[in-house]
Design an enzyme around this catalytic site. Structure first.
Site, PDB file in Angstrom:
ATOM      1  N   HIS A  90       0.832  -1.212   0.000  1.00  0.00           N
ATOM      2  CA  HIS A  90       0.000   0.000   0.000  1.00  0.00           C
ATOM      3  C   HIS A  90       0.860   1.252   0.000  1.00  0.00           C
ATOM      4  O   HIS A  90       2.057   1.208   0.273  1.00  0.00           O
ATOM      5  CB  HIS A  90      -0.975   0.028   1.201  1.00  0.00           C
ATOM      6  CG  HIS A  90      -0.344  -0.271   2.523  1.00  0.00           C
ATOM      7  ND1 HIS A  90      -0.455  -1.497   3.154  1.00  0.00           N
ATOM      8  CD2 HIS A  90       0.398   0.500   3.363  1.00  0.00           C
ATOM      9  CE1 HIS A  90       0.191  -1.467   4.309  1.00  0.00           C
ATOM     10  NE2 HIS A  90       0.720  -0.271   4.458  1.00  0.00           N
ATOM     11  N   GLU A 118      -3.593   3.693   2.012  1.00  0.00           N
ATOM     12  CA  GLU A 118      -3.874   3.900   3.435  1.00  0.00           C
ATOM     13  C   GLU A 118      -3.970   5.407   3.665  1.00  0.00           C
ATOM     14  O   GLU A 118      -2.975   6.126   3.547  1.00  0.00           O
ATOM     15  CB  GLU A 118      -2.769   3.307   4.314  1.00  0.00           C
ATOM     16  CG  GLU A 118      -3.028   3.529   5.795  1.00  0.00           C
ATOM     17  CD  GLU A 118      -1.907   3.044   6.708  1.00  0.00           C
ATOM     18  OE1 GLU A 118      -1.898   3.424   7.893  1.00  0.00           O
ATOM     19  OE2 GLU A 118      -1.026   2.290   6.222  1.00  0.00           O
ATOM     20  N   GLU A 125      -4.023   9.575 -12.397  1.00  0.00           N
ATOM     21  CA  GLU A 125      -4.088   9.343 -13.835  1.00  0.00           C
ATOM     22  C   GLU A 125      -5.041   8.175 -14.077  1.00  0.00           C
ATOM     23  O   GLU A 125      -4.961   7.148 -13.391  1.00  0.00           O
ATOM     24  CB  GLU A 125      -2.701   9.001 -14.387  1.00  0.00           C
ATOM     25  CG  GLU A 125      -2.704   8.771 -15.892  1.00  0.00           C
ATOM     26  CD  GLU A 125      -1.327   8.432 -16.459  1.00  0.00           C
ATOM     27  OE1 GLU A 125      -1.193   8.406 -17.690  1.00  0.00           O
ATOM     28  OE2 GLU A 125      -0.397   8.172 -15.664  1.00  0.00           O
ATOM     29  N   HIS A 179       1.737  11.267  -9.004  1.00  0.00           N
ATOM     30  CA  HIS A 179       0.337  10.854  -9.047  1.00  0.00           C
ATOM     31  C   HIS A 179       0.210   9.366  -8.742  1.00  0.00           C
ATOM     32  O   HIS A 179       1.205   8.631  -8.731  1.00  0.00           O
ATOM     33  CB  HIS A 179      -0.284  11.143 -10.426  1.00  0.00           C
ATOM     34  CG  HIS A 179       0.396  10.446 -11.559  1.00  0.00           C
ATOM     35  ND1 HIS A 179       1.288  11.081 -12.394  1.00  0.00           N
ATOM     36  CD2 HIS A 179       0.334   9.163 -12.014  1.00  0.00           C
ATOM     37  CE1 HIS A 179       1.733  10.226 -13.300  1.00  0.00           C
ATOM     38  NE2 HIS A 179       1.173   9.046 -13.089  1.00  0.00           N
TER      39      HIS A 179
END
Length: 287
Positions: free
Chosen positions: A24, A75, A141, A93
């Site tokens: 994550h 998270e 994106e 991004h």
């Protein structure tokens, strides 16, 4: 001293043999409920787990497109009373793969989302993309692709020396260089790094803008978490690689008080933070 080189060479093979996966990305938001609503309604993510820790004045939530045992997640951290953060110039991004970018963009607009680049083919190519901004200003994106096991497919970070960063992610994290894209017209080069083909897994997209060697980190984006079968051995590798290429260990591997998961933290040569998380401990935490 003569034996140090063979020992080091054997140690540096460990990341390639280790069972690693990007787990994550951790970052801070100013209103947890607002962001959960946006991600579930606009992106189609699921809320996977959520916890409030009043004694430490923060809450967190994990969201993604499938169970954390097999899918990359985000998270989100909310610190009580802090409603805005500085994203800085270094973080780029996240990316989401979808079968219909045009439809997702229209849905996001209908729900009041901000589109910063309309859906359409990339310059000089055929892949359809768009860019949207979440309520805290993080860019996403949207990439048009067929069905994929990992819709949350990229984390883009800007770096000041691409060759150094590629070496670091290969040696310290055992990632493979999947492809590079040089675009002299727009003065940037990209390197896709990951543990499998980028259509099958989440990748780190390292971006080098010609002549730019430093970026501001801000205080919004925190770190990536990557799994390992042995945090201690992985920590030894990080120590060797940071001595060679830069970066530093910020927390020696070991159990984290309160959750008992074995974790180690380090910075890459550009200051991007990664947490190495014990595989078994991570699965126990999910249960």
């Amino acid at each position: 001293m003569a034996e140090a080189a063979p020992v080091n060479a054997a140690l540096l093979e460990w990341p390639k043999k280790d069972k690693r996966r990007m787990l994550h990305a951790v970052y801070r938001v100013g209103d947890l409920e607002r962001t959960i609503k946006f991600y579930t309604e606009c992106f189609g993510m699921k809320l996977l787990r959520k916890r409030d820790i009043p004694e430490e004045k923060y809450s967190y939530a994990f969201l993604g497109f499938g169970p954390e045992e097999s899918h990359f997640a985000v998270e989100l951290t909310y610190n009580y009373g802090v409603h805005s953060y500085d994203i800085g110039s270094g973080f780029g991004h996240f990316a989401i793969a979808t079968q219909d970018v045009y439809k997702m963009v229209e849905d996001i607009k209908a729900k009041g989302g901000t589109v910063t680049r309309e859906a359409g083919p990339v310059k000089g190519g055929t892949t359809v993309i768009a860019f949207v901004k979440d309520p805290d200003g993080y860019l996403f994106e949207l990439i048009q692709r067929g069905p994929t096991p990992q819709p949350l497919c990229q984390v883009m970070l800007r770096v000041g020396d691409l060759e150094r960063s590629i070496k670091f992610y290969e040696k310290a994290l055992g990632m493979k260089l999947l492809r590079t894209i040089d675009n002299p017209q727009y003065k940037y080069t990209l390197a896709m790094m990951g543990y499998a083909d980028e259509y099958e897994t989440t990748v780190v997209e390292l971006t080098y803008n010609y002549g730019v060697t430093e970026y501001t980190k801000g205080n919004a984006y925190a770190q990536l978490a990557i799994s390992t079968d042995d945090v201690y051995k992985s920590g030894e590798v990080i120590k060797l690689v940071t001595e060679e290429l830069g970066g530093k260990i910020t927390r020696q591997p070991g159990p984290i008080p309160g959750i008992n998961s074995k974790i180690g933290f380090f910075l890459d040569p550009d200051g991007w933070k990664t947490a190495l998380v014990d595989n078994e401990d991570f699965l126990k935490e999910l249960q």
